[in-house]
Design a protein around this motif. Structure first.
Motif, short mmCIF file in Angstrom:
data_model
loop_
_atom_site.label_atom_id
_atom_site.label_comp_id
_atom_site.label_asym_id
_atom_site.label_seq_id
_atom_site.Cartn_x
_atom_site.Cartn_y
_atom_site.Cartn_z
N ILE A 117 1.42 -1.00 0.12
CA ILE A 117 -0.19 -0.07 -0.22
C ILE A 117 1.08 0.99 0.26
O ILE A 117 1.55 1.56 0.94
CB ILE A 117 -1.33 -0.18 1.13
CG1 ILE A 117 -1.68 -1.17 1.72
CG2 ILE A 117 -1.70 1.59 0.60
CD1 ILE A 117 -2.76 -1.45 2.77
N LEU A 118 0.70 2.24 -1.08
CA LEU A 118 1.33 3.40 -1.33
C LEU A 118 0.81 4.36 -1.27
O LEU A 118 0.07 4.20 -1.90
CB LEU A 118 2.28 2.93 -2.32
CG LEU A 118 3.08 2.29 -3.41
CD1 LEU A 118 3.31 2.58 -4.64
CD2 LEU A 118 4.27 1.89 -2.43
N ARG A 119 1.12 5.02 0.09
CA ARG A 119 0.60 6.46 0.24
C ARG A 119 1.10 7.54 -1.28
O ARG A 119 2.68 7.79 -1.16
CB ARG A 119 1.13 7.46 1.04
CG ARG A 119 0.58 7.89 2.37
CD ARG A 119 1.24 8.58 3.71
NE ARG A 119 0.20 7.70 4.91
CZ ARG A 119 1.04 7.00 5.44
NH1 ARG A 119 2.41 6.59 5.58
NH2 ARG A 119 -0.09 6.94 6.46
N GLU A 120 0.20 7.33 -1.70
CA GLU A 120 0.51 9.15 -2.86
C GLU A 120 0.79 10.23 -2.82
O GLU A 120 -0.43 10.72 -2.17
CB GLU A 120 -0.93 8.48 -3.97
CG GLU A 120 -0.73 7.21 -4.77
CD GLU A 120 0.19 7.23 -5.97
OE1 GLU A 120 0.23 8.02 -6.55
OE2 GLU A 120 1.04 6.34 -5.47
N SER A 171 0.03 13.10 -3.51
CA SER A 171 -1.00 14.17 -3.99
C SER A 171 -1.78 15.11 -3.67
O SER A 171 -2.23 14.73 -2.20
CB SER A 171 -1.38 13.60 -5.10
OG SER A 171 -2.83 13.03 -4.33
N SER A 172 -2.48 15.88 -4.05
CA SER A 172 -3.54 16.94 -3.25
C SER A 172 -4.76 15.60 -3.42
O SER A 172 -6.20 16.27 -2.49
CB SER A 172 -3.36 18.48 -3.99
OG SER A 172 -4.46 17.79 -5.52
N TYR A 173 -5.18 14.47 -4.11
CA TYR A 173 -6.47 14.18 -3.61
C TYR A 173 -6.60 13.24 -2.43
O TYR A 173 -7.69 12.75 -2.38
CB TYR A 173 -6.50 13.14 -5.27
CG TYR A 173 -5.81 14.13 -6.86
CD1 TYR A 173 -7.85 14.74 -6.75
CD2 TYR A 173 -5.32 14.01 -7.42
CE1 TYR A 173 -7.74 15.09 -8.23
CE2 TYR A 173 -5.50 14.43 -8.63
CZ TYR A 173 -6.17 15.03 -8.78
OH TYR A 173 -6.45 15.97 -10.24
N GLY A 174 -5.08 12.65 -2.14
CA GLY A 174 -5.27 12.39 -0.80
C GLY A 174 -5.90 10.47 -1.04
O GLY A 174 -7.01 10.41 -0.47
N CYS A 175 -4.32 10.20 -1.54
CA CYS A 175 -5.34 9.29 -2.09
C CYS A 175 -4.36 7.63 -1.78
O CYS A 175 -3.21 8.32 -1.42
CB CYS A 175 -5.93 8.55 -3.36
SG CYS A 175 -3.94 8.85 -4.70
N HIS A 176 -4.42 6.49 -2.29
CA HIS A 176 -3.26 5.41 -1.27
C HIS A 176 -3.60 4.47 -2.64
O HIS A 176 -4.52 4.31 -3.04
CB HIS A 176 -3.57 4.89 -0.35
CG HIS A 176 -2.77 5.58 0.54
ND1 HIS A 176 -4.10 6.79 1.40
CD2 HIS A 176 -2.35 5.18 1.70
CE1 HIS A 176 -3.13 7.44 2.60
NE2 HIS A 176 -2.41 6.52 2.75
N LYS A 177 -2.44 4.02 -2.95
CA LYS A 177 -2.31 3.02 -4.14
C LYS A 177 -1.84 2.02 -3.82
O LYS A 177 -0.49 1.54 -3.49
CB LYS A 177 -1.09 3.15 -4.99
CG LYS A 177 -1.18 2.46 -6.16
CD LYS A 177 -0.08 2.65 -7.38
CE LYS A 177 0.45 3.57 -7.75
NZ LYS A 177 1.82 3.88 -8.67
N ILE A 178 -3.04 1.03 -4.16
CA ILE A 178 -3.02 -0.69 -3.79
C ILE A 178 -2.20 -1.01 -5.07
O ILE A 178 -2.77 -1.21 -5.91
CB ILE A 178 -4.65 -1.22 -3.55
CG1 ILE A 178 -4.97 -0.76 -2.36
CG2 ILE A 178 -3.81 -2.73 -2.27
CD1 ILE A 178 -4.62 -0.40 -0.66
N ILE A 179 -1.34 -2.23 -4.67
CA ILE A 179 -0.54 -2.80 -5.45
C ILE A 179 -1.27 -3.79 -5.34
O ILE A 179 -1.04 -4.79 -4.39
CB ILE A 179 0.62 -2.74 -5.89
CG1 ILE A 179 1.13 -1.06 -5.85
CG2 ILE A 179 1.15 -3.43 -7.16
CD1 ILE A 179 0.80 -0.69 -7.31
#
Length: 181
Positions: free
Chosen positions: A11-14, A16-24
């Motif tokens: 789980i990566l903290r992105e 950005s101003s969108y405040g999202c995380h990327k699940i790989i």
């Protein structure tokens, strides 16, 4: 096989101003990696679960799990079965001695339940193929994309599939609007 078993690789903290995380998500052979973005709010319970933090009160996911178990259902499989307009569609498959139920859910909910109960997580092969195609197209130059569409148009015309050919023609015309002259 229609579905491919995957696991959450990281789980990566992105940033950005969108405040999202990327699940790989990754398959067992480590040949496929699928990124799925979820909100920071939805990522928090996942991160807490991975880090071993326990909430003092049940989370909505826990309530669903507890309810299912209280009526003798066990959650057997979680599947990602569609990708439409940038949104992944997931389903929880639960069974008891008499019935099987399918529950629609968001990816973040599916991931939490999968991690919490160690339920296998699957992604439909056609979804993986679609994501790979989208990534490939995004990495193409406009000229490469134009050539690919023109070849597809020629094949459709030869097969006399004029409805699909018209759609491809429209995509070509739209792409031409953005191409440098």
């Amino acid at each position: 096989m229609e579905y491919i078993e995957v696991r959450i690789k990281e789980i990566l903290r992105e940033d950005s101003s969108y405040g999202c995380h990327k699940i790989i998500l990754e398959d067992s052979d480590c040949t496929i990696q699928i990124p799925i973005f979820i909100s920071s709010t939805d990522a928090m319970p996942l991160l807490a679960l991975i880090e071993g933090n326990v909430y003092s009160r049940p989370r909505p996911h826990d309530i669903l799990i507890n309810f299912m178990e209280s009526v003798s259902y066990s959650i057997n499989i979680i599947r990602i079965n569609n990708f439409e307009k940038g949104i992944y569609k997931c389903e929880i498959i639960a069974v008891n001695t008499e019935n099987t139920v399918t529950i629609d859910c968001r990816p973040s909910d599916a991931f939490y339940i999968s991690l919490c109960r160690k339920v296998p997580l699957y992604i439909k092969r056609s979804v993986v193929e679609r994501i790979i195609t989208i990534k490939r197209i995004k990495n193409m130059t406009m000229e490469e994309r134009m050539k690919e569409l023109e070849m597809k148009l020629d094949k459709l015309i030869k097969k006399e599939n004029y409805e699909k050919a018209a759609l491809i023609r429209d995509k070509i015309n739209e792409l031409r609007l953005y191409m440098p002259k």
